[in-house]
Design an enzyme around this catalytic site. Structure first.
Site, PDB file in Angstrom:
ATOM      1  N   PRO A  26       9.825  -4.370  -0.506  1.00  0.00           N
ATOM      2  CA  PRO A  26      10.968  -4.215   0.389  1.00  0.00           C
ATOM      3  C   PRO A  26      10.540  -4.233   1.861  1.00  0.00           C
ATOM      4  CG  PRO A  26      10.773  -2.337  -1.125  1.00  0.00           C
ATOM      5  CD  PRO A  26       9.636  -3.245  -1.412  1.00  0.00           C
ATOM      6  N   VAL A  27      11.442  -4.730   2.706  1.00  0.00           N
ATOM      7  CA  VAL A  27      11.153  -4.859   4.142  1.00  0.00           C
ATOM      8  C   VAL A  27      11.388  -3.510   4.831  1.00  0.00           C
ATOM      9  CG1 VAL A  27      11.860  -6.065   6.251  1.00  0.00           C
ATOM     10  CG2 VAL A  27      11.779  -7.290   4.082  1.00  0.00           C
ATOM     11  N   LYS A  78       0.856  -1.195   0.000  1.00  0.00           N
ATOM     12  CA  LYS A  78       0.000   0.000   0.000  1.00  0.00           C
ATOM     13  C   LYS A  78       0.887   1.240   0.000  1.00  0.00           C
ATOM     14  CE  LYS A  78       0.966   1.494   4.309  1.00  0.00           C
ATOM     15  NZ  LYS A  78       1.618   2.776   4.613  1.00  0.00           N
ATOM     16  N   ALA A 112       3.791  -1.457   4.124  1.00  0.00           N
ATOM     17  CA  ALA A 112       2.928  -2.461   4.787  1.00  0.00           C
ATOM     18  C   ALA A 112       3.162  -3.874   4.274  1.00  0.00           C
ATOM     19  CB  ALA A 112       1.438  -2.085   4.661  1.00  0.00           C
ATOM     20  N   GLY A 113       4.386  -4.201   3.911  1.00  0.00           N
ATOM     21  CA  GLY A 113       4.681  -5.552   3.415  1.00  0.00           C
ATOM     22  C   GLY A 113       4.332  -6.642   4.417  1.00  0.00           C
ATOM     23  N   GLY A 114       4.783  -6.493   5.658  1.00  0.00           N
ATOM     24  CA  GLY A 114       4.490  -7.492   6.690  1.00  0.00           C
ATOM     25  C   GLY A 114       3.012  -7.580   6.989  1.00  0.00           C
ATOM     26  N   SER A 115       2.350  -6.421   7.034  1.00  0.00           N
ATOM     27  CA  SER A 115       0.903  -6.390   7.296  1.00  0.00           C
ATOM     28  C   SER A 115       0.133  -7.058   6.163  1.00  0.00           C
ATOM     29  CB  SER A 115       0.418  -4.942   7.446  1.00  0.00           C
ATOM     30  OG  SER A 115       1.028  -4.325   8.556  1.00  0.00           O
ATOM     31  N   ASP A 157      -2.083  -1.791  10.166  1.00  0.00           N
ATOM     32  CA  ASP A 157      -2.375  -1.773   8.724  1.00  0.00           C
ATOM     33  C   ASP A 157      -3.019  -3.059   8.217  1.00  0.00           C
ATOM     34  OD1 ASP A 157      -1.405   0.791   8.325  1.00  0.00           O
ATOM     35  OD2 ASP A 157       0.615   0.126   7.799  1.00  0.00           O
TER      36      ASP A 157
END
Length: 295
Positions: free
Chosen positions: A96-97, A12, A102-105, A138
């Site tokens: 990307p981390v 996002k 909100a990659g992990g979310s 998120d």
């Protein structure tokens, strides 16, 4: 071999991010507009007979234990609904981390949606979003996808129209940014609040120019001051001709909105000289169906 389900976990960006005040619970009250983009991790869920959760990832920055939000999502569903089977969660990272995207979310949200199907739980998206709020701010938005106004600490979602189609160019500097540090350095009495209502109107009217004029993120000035590399990337993106430039979330990723593909390649090539991680994608805008899996 158990049944396998593949789920896309899109990133996002924040078109607007405002912080209203510090809450009694230590979180900040926010009001923001988020939309999904076509930059996505790929989550593969494989049912296991043994009652265990396994995280598999080739990315060394992805934790393979209960620090991982996808692990937490699986654990929450197992406990809440008495699931005595296990799952192997393979995460192929593209987002990307620690980037403000909100990659992990999104991985957690994709895991909730996918396990809902794999384990036959029959939960609605609204229920999955409610569970997601227990994992991270998120996650609720990422369960739905699309475009929304998020309030509270980010978990209260009001769906709005999708913005008009355009391209998004993203550049992430090498360092990560601590969200907690950024909020800690935010001086609430000095911020200039973005006009979120004007942004909602511009989106409703499919007014690309109006959207570009109203992007805003109150965390941006804090991150730019602490991390000069972010400021430099932001300046270069403006110089190369993006229609609007903003940092997403607490950073450090900076994105540009670009209406025409002819300009996209020039901006992309220019940024590659300053930054290793550069992506050119489209806005997605559309909401997830009740299960967003694909085989």
């Amino acid at each position: 071999m158990g049944e396998k389900i593949l789920v896309k976990a899109p990133a996002k960006i924040n078109l607007s991010l405002d912080v209203l005040h510090k809450r009694d619970d230590g979180y900040h009250e926010v009001r923001m507009i988020m939309t999904t983009i076509d930059l996505a991790d790929r989550i593969e869920l494989e049912g296991l007979e043994e009652d265990t959760i396994k995280i598999v990832s080739e990315n060394r920055f992805v934790p393979e234990d209960d620090r991982n939000l996808a692990y937490q999502a699986a654990s929450l569903l197992k406990k809440r609904y008495g699931v005595d089977r296990g799952v192997a969660i393979s995460i192929t990272k593209v987002i990307p981390v620690a980037a403000g995207l909100a990659g992990g979310s999104s991985d957690a949200a994709a895991t909730l949606r996918g396990l809902n199907k794999l384990w036959g739980l029959g939960l609605s998206l609204d229920k999955l979003a409610e569970l997601g709020a227990e994992i991270g701010s998120d996650v609720s938005f990422c369960v739905y996808g699309g475009t929304a106004i998020a309030t509270g600490r980010g978990e209260k979602i009001i769906h709005i129209d999708s913005p008009p189609p355009c391209y998004v160019i993203l550049a992430k500097p090498t360092m990560g940014v601590s969200t907690a540090d950024i909020y800690r350095n935010l001086k609430l009495d000095h911020i200039v609040h973005p006009d979120i209502d004007a942004m909602v109107t511009a989106i409703k009217n499919q007014d690309f120019k109006g959207i570009c004029q109203n992007v805003g993120n109150v965390l941006e000035s804090v991150t730019l001051e602490l991390y000069p590399e972010v400021r430099q990337i932001r300046q270069q993106m403006e110089r190369f001709g993006a229609d609007a430039v903003l940092m997403s979330g607490s950073g450090p990723t900076v994105y540009g909105l670009v209406q025409y593909q002819s300009r996209l390649q020039r901006i992309y090539n220019g940024l590659r000289g300053f930054c290793d991680q550069v992506y050119a994608v489209r806005l997605l805008g559309g909401r997830n169906e009740s299960d967003n899996s694909y085989s």
